[in-house]
Design a protein around this motif. Structure first.
Motif, PDB file in Angstrom:
ATOM      1  N   HIS A  69      18.101  17.599  -9.041  1.00  0.00           N
ATOM      2  CA  HIS A  69      17.783  17.937 -10.429  1.00  0.00           C
ATOM      3  C   HIS A  69      16.873  16.888 -11.073  1.00  0.00           C
ATOM      4  O   HIS A  69      17.057  16.511 -12.229  1.00  0.00           O
ATOM      5  N   GLY A  70      15.919  16.376 -10.304  1.00  0.00           N
ATOM      6  CA  GLY A  70      14.954  15.419 -10.824  1.00  0.00           C
ATOM      7  C   GLY A  70      15.462  13.994 -10.944  1.00  0.00           C
ATOM      8  O   GLY A  70      14.746  13.119 -11.424  1.00  0.00           O
ATOM      9  N   ARG A  71      16.684  13.703 -10.491  1.00  0.00           N
ATOM     10  CA  ARG A  71      17.261  12.349 -10.563  1.00  0.00           C
ATOM     11  C   ARG A  71      17.667  11.903  -9.162  1.00  0.00           C
ATOM     12  O   ARG A  71      18.196  12.687  -8.384  1.00  0.00           O
ATOM     13  N   TRP A  72      17.444  10.626  -8.877  1.00  0.00           N
ATOM     14  CA  TRP A  72      17.879  10.076  -7.604  1.00  0.00           C
ATOM     15  C   TRP A  72      19.350   9.700  -7.696  1.00  0.00           C
ATOM     16  O   TRP A  72      19.800   9.122  -8.684  1.00  0.00           O
ATOM     17  N   LEU A  73      20.093  10.037  -6.658  1.00  0.00           N
ATOM     18  CA  LEU A  73      21.494   9.649  -6.521  1.00  0.00           C
ATOM     19  C   LEU A  73      21.598   8.663  -5.374  1.00  0.00           C
ATOM     20  O   LEU A  73      20.851   8.743  -4.397  1.00  0.00           O
ATOM     21  N   PHE A  74      22.534   7.734  -5.481  1.00  0.00           N
ATOM     22  CA  PHE A  74      22.682   6.656  -4.511  1.00  0.00           C
ATOM     23  C   PHE A  74      24.110   6.629  -3.995  1.00  0.00           C
ATOM     24  O   PHE A  74      25.059   6.844  -4.739  1.00  0.00           O
ATOM     25  N   SER A  75      24.256   6.342  -2.700  1.00  0.00           N
ATOM     26  CA  SER A  75      25.573   6.020  -2.157  1.00  0.00           C
ATOM     27  C   SER A  75      25.392   5.029  -1.013  1.00  0.00           C
ATOM     28  O   SER A  75      24.380   5.048  -0.320  1.00  0.00           O
ATOM     29  N   ALA A  76      26.363   4.145  -0.866  1.00  0.00           N
ATOM     30  CA  ALA A  76      26.391   3.173   0.229  1.00  0.00           C
ATOM     31  C   ALA A  76      27.814   3.182   0.767  1.00  0.00           C
ATOM     32  O   ALA A  76      28.769   3.008   0.010  1.00  0.00           O
ATOM     33  N   THR A  77      27.951   3.410   2.074  1.00  0.00           N
ATOM     34  CA  THR A  77      29.271   3.562   2.678  1.00  0.00           C
ATOM     35  C   THR A  77      29.378   2.753   3.951  1.00  0.00           C
ATOM     36  O   THR A  77      28.439   2.709   4.754  1.00  0.00           O
ATOM     37  N   GLY A  86      50.870  -1.678   6.670  1.00  0.00           N
ATOM     38  CA  GLY A  86      50.762  -3.095   6.370  1.00  0.00           C
ATOM     39  C   GLY A  86      49.858  -3.417   5.200  1.00  0.00           C
ATOM     40  O   GLY A  86      49.435  -2.546   4.444  1.00  0.00           O
ATOM     41  N   SER A  87      49.552  -4.709   5.083  1.00  0.00           N
ATOM     42  CA  SER A  87      48.737  -5.176   3.958  1.00  0.00           C
ATOM     43  C   SER A  87      47.350  -5.619   4.383  1.00  0.00           C
ATOM     44  O   SER A  87      46.569  -6.078   3.560  1.00  0.00           O
ATOM     45  N   CYS A  88      47.015  -5.498   5.683  1.00  0.00           N
ATOM     46  CA  CYS A  88      45.684  -5.861   6.190  1.00  0.00           C
ATOM     47  C   CYS A  88      45.157  -4.724   7.050  1.00  0.00           C
ATOM     48  O   CYS A  88      45.918  -4.033   7.710  1.00  0.00           O
ATOM     49  N   GLY A  89      43.855  -4.556   7.045  1.00  0.00           N
ATOM     50  CA  GLY A  89      43.253  -3.561   7.914  1.00  0.00           C
ATOM     51  C   GLY A  89      41.868  -3.166   7.461  1.00  0.00           C
ATOM     52  O   GLY A  89      41.342  -3.690   6.475  1.00  0.00           O
ATOM     53  N   ASP A  90      41.277  -2.255   8.204  1.00  0.00           N
ATOM     54  CA  ASP A  90      39.941  -1.754   7.889  1.00  0.00           C
ATOM     55  C   ASP A  90      40.061  -0.472   7.074  1.00  0.00           C
ATOM     56  O   ASP A  90      40.949   0.349   7.306  1.00  0.00           O
ATOM     57  N   THR A  91      39.143  -0.315   6.139  1.00  0.00           N
ATOM     58  CA  THR A  91      39.116   0.886   5.308  1.00  0.00           C
ATOM     59  C   THR A  91      37.666   1.218   4.957  1.00  0.00           C
ATOM     60  O   THR A  91      36.807   0.342   4.941  1.00  0.00           O
ATOM     61  N   ARG A  92      37.426   2.467   4.705  1.00  0.00           N
ATOM     62  CA  ARG A  92      36.090   2.911   4.296  1.00  0.00           C
ATOM     63  C   ARG A  92      35.922   2.636   2.804  1.00  0.00           C
ATOM     64  O   ARG A  92      36.817   2.880   2.006  1.00  0.00           O
ATOM     65  N   VAL A  93      34.758   2.133   2.428  1.00  0.00           N
ATOM     66  CA  VAL A  93      34.433   1.911   1.018  1.00  0.00           C
ATOM     67  C   VAL A  93      33.076   2.538   0.732  1.00  0.00           C
ATOM     68  O   VAL A  93      32.177   2.493   1.575  1.00  0.00           O
ATOM     69  N   THR A  94      32.964   3.140  -0.445  1.00  0.00           N
ATOM     70  CA  THR A  94      31.703   3.744  -0.878  1.00  0.00           C
ATOM     71  C   THR A  94      31.406   3.308  -2.300  1.00  0.00           C
ATOM     72  O   THR A  94      32.280   3.319  -3.155  1.00  0.00           O
ATOM     73  N   VAL A  95      30.159   2.919  -2.521  1.00  0.00           N
ATOM     74  CA  VAL A  95      29.640   2.676  -3.870  1.00  0.00           C
ATOM     75  C   VAL A  95      28.665   3.807  -4.123  1.00  0.00           C
ATOM     76  O   VAL A  95      27.792   4.072  -3.301  1.00  0.00           O
ATOM     77  N   ARG A  96      28.812   4.499  -5.269  1.00  0.00           N
ATOM     78  CA  ARG A  96      27.911   5.631  -5.521  1.00  0.00           C
ATOM     79  C   ARG A  96      27.635   5.784  -7.010  1.00  0.00           C
ATOM     80  O   ARG A  96      28.397   5.336  -7.852  1.00  0.00           O
ATOM     81  N   THR A  97      26.519   6.445  -7.272  1.00  0.00           N
ATOM     82  CA  THR A  97      26.246   6.892  -8.633  1.00  0.00           C
ATOM     83  C   THR A  97      26.912   8.253  -8.788  1.00  0.00           C
ATOM     84  O   THR A  97      27.045   9.010  -7.825  1.00  0.00           O
ATOM     85  N   PHE A 131      29.192   5.261 -12.313  1.00  0.00           N
ATOM     86  CA  PHE A 131      29.315   4.649 -10.991  1.00  0.00           C
ATOM     87  C   PHE A 131      30.722   4.872 -10.478  1.00  0.00           C
ATOM     88  O   PHE A 131      31.657   5.080 -11.247  1.00  0.00           O
ATOM     89  N   GLU A 132      30.868   4.775  -9.147  1.00  0.00           N
ATOM     90  CA  GLU A 132      32.192   4.920  -8.561  1.00  0.00           C
ATOM     91  C   GLU A 132      32.324   3.993  -7.366  1.00  0.00           C
ATOM     92  O   GLU A 132      31.393   3.834  -6.580  1.00  0.00           O
ATOM     93  N   LEU A 133      33.490   3.369  -7.261  1.00  0.00           N
ATOM     94  CA  LEU A 133      33.873   2.573  -6.106  1.00  0.00           C
ATOM     95  C   LEU A 133      35.033   3.336  -5.485  1.00  0.00           C
ATOM     96  O   LEU A 133      36.083   3.498  -6.104  1.00  0.00           O
ATOM     97  N   GLU A 134      34.829   3.845  -4.277  1.00  0.00           N
ATOM     98  CA  GLU A 134      35.823   4.721  -3.656  1.00  0.00           C
ATOM     99  C   GLU A 134      36.294   4.127  -2.342  1.00  0.00           C
ATOM    100  O   GLU A 134      35.495   3.626  -1.548  1.00  0.00           O
ATOM    101  N   PHE A 135      37.584   4.191  -2.137  1.00  0.00           N
ATOM    102  CA  PHE A 135      38.202   3.786  -0.884  1.00  0.00           C
ATOM    103  C   PHE A 135      38.830   5.020  -0.271  1.00  0.00           C
ATOM    104  O   PHE A 135      38.921   6.062  -0.914  1.00  0.00           O
ATOM    105  N   GLU A 136      39.295   4.897   0.977  1.00  0.00           N
ATOM    106  CA  GLU A 136      39.918   6.051   1.623  1.00  0.00           C
ATOM    107  C   GLU A 136      41.064   6.587   0.789  1.00  0.00           C
ATOM    108  O   GLU A 136      41.350   7.771   0.789  1.00  0.00           O
TER     109      GLU A 136
END
Length: 191
Positions: free
Chosen positions: A98-106, A122-133, A139-144
């Motif tokens: 719609h004429g606007r750029w959207l961004f995401s980094a994952t 547990g309290s340690c481990g790997d998880t997916r993270v996304t920063v997006r418009t 803006f949004e910071l999203e985890f699994e």
């Protein structure tokens, strides 16, 4: 930033009430805190859920927030600039809608000392993270396990405090066009 003798990084703690962007019409807020931990690690707490990340992960999230802010403010992606860096933990995508750029980094990052229920085990481990418009300049910071939306002002604050808490705020990076910053672009789509 310089620290007085005897002042440890663990004493750096920043707090702010964030506007919940997806609930802003209902005046929804939640608290965000960023704390520097010895060795450059950072503890992030969002609405009472917390976890620790390395300085490299904090820097990657901060750079992604900065690039997302650049995308929100501009329409000519070929002219936008960002910090040039060698490593990229969060590969990014740009999409024109719609004429606007959207961004995401994952990417997948390691977290430790996570609040109960944030990781599968547990309290340690790997998880997916996304920063997006998101819609209308948010803006949004999203985890699994959860996503947190916030305003452009909150994104700028989080960017700054992540770098400061991880002792990266005084590091100077040369600038380059976003499409040439050294972080791979997974998808550049023009609709």
């Amino acid at each position: 930033m310089s620290f007085p003798l005897g002042n440890t990084v663990a004493e750096l703690k920043f707090e702010r009430d964030f506007t919940c962007w997806r609930g802003r019409e209902f005046d929804e807020f939640y608290q965000c805190s960023v704390t520097g931990i010895d060795g450059g690690a950072v503890r992030i707490e969002l609405d009472s859920m917390g976890f620790e990340i390395s300085a490299d992960v904090a820097e990657a999230i901060a750079f992604s927030l900065s690039e997302a802010a650049t995308v929100v403010k501009n329409t000519d992606i070929e002219a936008m600039t960002g910090a040039r860096r060698e490593e990229c933990l969060l590969p990014r995508k740009y999409r024109l809608a719609h004429g606007r750029w959207l961004f995401s980094a994952t990417g997948v990052v390691h977290v430790s000392n996570a609040s109960d229920g944030l990781l599968d085990e547990g309290s340690c481990g790997d998880t997916r993270v996304t920063v997006r418009t998101i819609e209308e300049g948010g803006f949004e910071l999203e985890f699994e396990w959860m996503g947190y939306s916030f305003s452009p002002v909150d994104a700028a604050w989080l960017h700054e405090k992540l770098l400061e808490a991880s002792q990266q705020d005084s590091v100077s990076y040369p600038r380059a066009r976003l499409l040439e910053t050294g972080c791979p672009i997974l998808n550049l789509r023009r609709a």
